[in-house]
Scaffold this motif. Structure first.
Motif, PDB file in Angstrom:
ATOM      1  N   ASP A 181       0.848  -1.187   0.000  1.00  0.00           N
ATOM      2  CA  ASP A 181       0.000   0.000   0.000  1.00  0.00           C
ATOM      3  C   ASP A 181       0.892   1.248   0.000  1.00  0.00           C
ATOM      4  O   ASP A 181       1.558   1.538   1.005  1.00  0.00           O
ATOM      5  CB  ASP A 181      -0.904  -0.004   1.225  1.00  0.00           C
ATOM      6  CG  ASP A 181      -1.745   1.266   1.306  1.00  0.00           C
ATOM      7  OD1 ASP A 181      -1.989   1.876   0.254  1.00  0.00           O
ATOM      8  OD2 ASP A 181      -2.129   1.650   2.431  1.00  0.00           O
ATOM      9  N   PRO A 182       0.938   2.016  -1.091  1.00  0.00           N
ATOM     10  CA  PRO A 182       1.833   3.182  -1.156  1.00  0.00           C
ATOM     11  C   PRO A 182       1.558   4.216  -0.073  1.00  0.00           C
ATOM     12  O   PRO A 182       2.501   4.781   0.505  1.00  0.00           O
ATOM     13  CB  PRO A 182       1.574   3.751  -2.561  1.00  0.00           C
ATOM     14  CG  PRO A 182       1.058   2.607  -3.349  1.00  0.00           C
ATOM     15  CD  PRO A 182       0.256   1.791  -2.388  1.00  0.00           C
ATOM     16  N   ALA A 183       0.265   4.484   0.213  1.00  0.00           N
ATOM     17  CA  ALA A 183      -0.056   5.496   1.223  1.00  0.00           C
ATOM     18  C   ALA A 183       0.493   5.094   2.584  1.00  0.00           C
ATOM     19  O   ALA A 183       1.061   5.911   3.314  1.00  0.00           O
ATOM     20  CB  ALA A 183      -1.561   5.711   1.291  1.00  0.00           C
ATOM     21  N   GLY A 184       0.326   3.815   2.943  1.00  0.00           N
ATOM     22  CA  GLY A 184       0.842   3.358   4.231  1.00  0.00           C
ATOM     23  C   GLY A 184       2.352   3.400   4.296  1.00  0.00           C
ATOM     24  O   GLY A 184       2.938   3.794   5.315  1.00  0.00           O
ATOM     25  N   LEU A 185       3.025   2.993   3.221  1.00  0.00           N
ATOM     26  CA  LEU A 185       4.489   3.011   3.204  1.00  0.00           C
ATOM     27  C   LEU A 185       5.029   4.428   3.294  1.00  0.00           C
ATOM     28  O   LEU A 185       6.006   4.692   4.014  1.00  0.00           O
ATOM     29  CB  LEU A 185       4.993   2.344   1.924  1.00  0.00           C
ATOM     30  CG  LEU A 185       4.890   0.820   1.867  1.00  0.00           C
ATOM     31  CD1 LEU A 185       5.149   0.319   0.457  1.00  0.00           C
ATOM     32  CD2 LEU A 185       5.861   0.171   2.854  1.00  0.00           C
ATOM     33  N   ARG A 186       4.400   5.337   2.555  1.00  0.00           N
ATOM     34  CA  ARG A 186       4.851   6.732   2.589  1.00  0.00           C
ATOM     35  C   ARG A 186       4.701   7.316   3.992  1.00  0.00           C
ATOM     36  O   ARG A 186       5.589   8.011   4.502  1.00  0.00           O
ATOM     37  CB  ARG A 186       4.060   7.554   1.573  1.00  0.00           C
ATOM     38  CG  ARG A 186       4.564   8.987   1.426  1.00  0.00           C
ATOM     39  CD  ARG A 186       3.813   9.726   0.344  1.00  0.00           C
ATOM     40  NE  ARG A 186       4.206   9.309  -0.995  1.00  0.00           N
ATOM     41  CZ  ARG A 186       3.452   8.602  -1.835  1.00  0.00           C
ATOM     42  NH1 ARG A 186       2.226   8.233  -1.463  1.00  0.00           N
ATOM     43  NH2 ARG A 186       3.888   8.276  -3.028  1.00  0.00           N
TER      44      ARG A 186
END
Length: 508
Positions: A181-186
């Motif tokens: 999940d890009p949002a979570g990683l960011r």
């Protein structure tokens, strides 16, 4: 040792050059003066002898007159010579002693200054040698792993309160459950860096870029480089440089990457290149860009080292009125808004026409023009902005809200357990101090409840907007970080808060 012997000899010679004339002036003048006065006395005696010879009849009157004229001429010449050779009045002894002390103190001070700043035995460094050293420093930089290991030995992690630690654990669990999940990683990368888990923050950002692949943005790459620099204790490692190079490849105007590339040049003995990079960066930056202040703080030294001692930074651009400016202008009578907003709105309009900008910049312009009652321009600019952001639904919503007067929201946005519009209207009859205290108290109550009990996306939204309207940017940033952690497992709520943060200037 030979160097210091030569320095001592030079200091002694310089001291003698200054001191000897100061103390020997009168002696030489006295000797010259004595010789001239002796000649004058001889000529006076000769005049007296002429008078005696005339009285004894040895000389006739005509002969005596001619002798007097000749001797008198010689006497006048001796007198002129004596006056020319006479020394000016001699300075008192105390004054000469004071001057001598000053001279010796200056010489001693020069030696002491060299002991503090000089480098005995330092070899000459012509330009080719200095460039070679710079290349050696650049090629010899430690790599990321070594730099992180060295910095970890002296790094002390900041203290994190228990509640935020618990929220971080929830965020880590959420990312572990949805590793792609890009949002979570960011969000995880940024917060790991904030709490001092530097290596974990770098790893999360690296994973984010791997997940995004070709969709990774220049800002994603620049953030990775920045995290690597932080983890390395401020050193721009080869790996960090590679990330910044990727960012510039994707977007040559990326300010964050350009700042750190300039810093890398300074760290490796090339202030001339740093100067060129940072000067160009300042010309493309605005006062709100977070790299501007570090550049301005260091630019005088960099410019001096680059041979530009008279350098003056360019005038920085502006993003126009702030959210607080818009809120304040909305409460003013229509005839007073122009003086408060016109210059800033015009500057923003010029900037957007020349260089473009984010959806938030366009929304700010629309909101400012609407407050200035320039409805025709609002319609024209809204049409242009909708064309620019046609494929960004969130941006279109923001632009429509700004054009309709629904953005930015008032500090007293409607909602539960927070200051309401009615509260603020009732506060108009209070003194400014009491009104400020009342609003601050209600905002503090909302923020405290959110930090302790949490809330839904709309409540976090109100808290962020309230703090920004009160110009409490640091508290707003802190609350935004906590909102991201609290809402990490609710993608819709997290997207709402992220959009809010962009609107009010907390995120890019």
């Amino acid at each position: 040792m030979l160097f210091w012997i030569l320095i001592a000899v030079i200091l002694v010679l310089v001291a003698l050059i200054f001191l000897l004339p100061l103390w020997r002036q009168r002696d030489e003048a006295d000797e010259s003066d004595t010789t001239e006065r002796h000649d004058m006395q001889v000529y006076r005696d000769q005049l007296a002898e002429v008078d005696r010879d005339l009285a004894r009849g040895i000389l006739s009157p005509d002969e005596a007159e001619r002798a007097r004229i000749e001797i008198s001429r010689k006497l006048l010449e001796a007198d002129r010579a004596a006056r020319a050779a006479s020394a000016p009045p001699r300075a008192p002894k105390a004054a000469r002693l004071a001057i001598s002390v000053v001279i010796l103190a200056c010489l001693g001070g020069a030696a002491g200054l060299y002991l503090d700043l000089g480098a005995d035995g330092y070899a000459d460094q012509p330009i080719n040698a200095r460039l070679a050293l710079a290349d050696q420093s650049y090629l010899g930089r430690p790599h990321q792993d070594q730099a992180e290991a060295d910095f970890a030995k002296k790094y002390r992690k900041p203290q994190v309160d228990a509640q935020f630690s618990a929220l971080m654990d929830r965020l880590r669990d959420a990312v572990a459950a949805r590793p792609n999940d890009p949002a979570g990683l960011r969000l995880l990368a940024r917060n790991e860096i904030n709490v001092g888990n530097l290596h974990a923050g770098v790893a999360a950002q690296e994973k984010l870029i791997a997940v995004l692949g070709d969709k990774a943005t220049a800002e994603d790459a620049a953030s990775l480089g920045e995290y690597r620099v932080i983890a390395a204790g401020g050193l721009v490692t080869p790996e960090a440089e590679a990330a910044f190079g990727k960012a510039v490849t994707l977007d040559k105007s990326n300010g964050r990457a350009r700042y750190y590339i300039g810093l890398m040049m300074a760290q490796n003995g090339r202030p001339d290149r740093t100067f060129r990079i940072w000067d160009a960066l300042l010309r493309d930056s605005t006062r709100q860009d977070d790299w501007v202040q570090p550049v301005l703080d260091n630019m005088p030294t960099v410019a001096w080292l680059a041979g530009q001692p008279d350098y003056q930074p360019p005038e920085l651009g502006t993003l126009g009125p702030s959210l607080a400016d818009l809120i304040a202008a909305e409460k003013l009578p229509q005839d007073q808004r122009a003086s408060a907003l016109s210059d800033k709105v015009n500057a923003l309009q010029t900037q957007l026409a020349n260089r473009g900008g984010s959806a938030e910049d366009w929304a700010t312009l629309l909101a400012g023009l609407r407050l200035l009652d320039q409805s025709e321009q609002v319609t024209a600019i809204l049409s242009e902005a909708r064309g620019v952001f046609a494929k960004a639904p969130e941006a279109l919503t923001l632009l429509d809200q700004a054009a309709e007067g629904k953005w930015p929201f008032d500090v007293a946005a409607a909602g539960q357990k927070g200051p309401s519009a009615e509260d603020v209207r009732n506060a108009q009859d209070m003194t400014p101090e009491d009104r400020q205290k009342m609003i601050q108290g209600m905002v503090d109550g909302l923020v405290e409840r959110l930090e302790t009990e949490g809330g839904d996306a709309s409540e976090w939204d109100r808290g962020l907007r309230a703090l920004m309207t009160l110009n409490q940017t640091d508290r707003a940033a802190d609350l935004y970080a906590k909102a991201q952690t609290a809402l990490a497992d609710d993608p819709a709520a997290l997207a709402h808060i992220t959009a809010t943060a962009k609107q009010i200037g907390l995120a890019q």
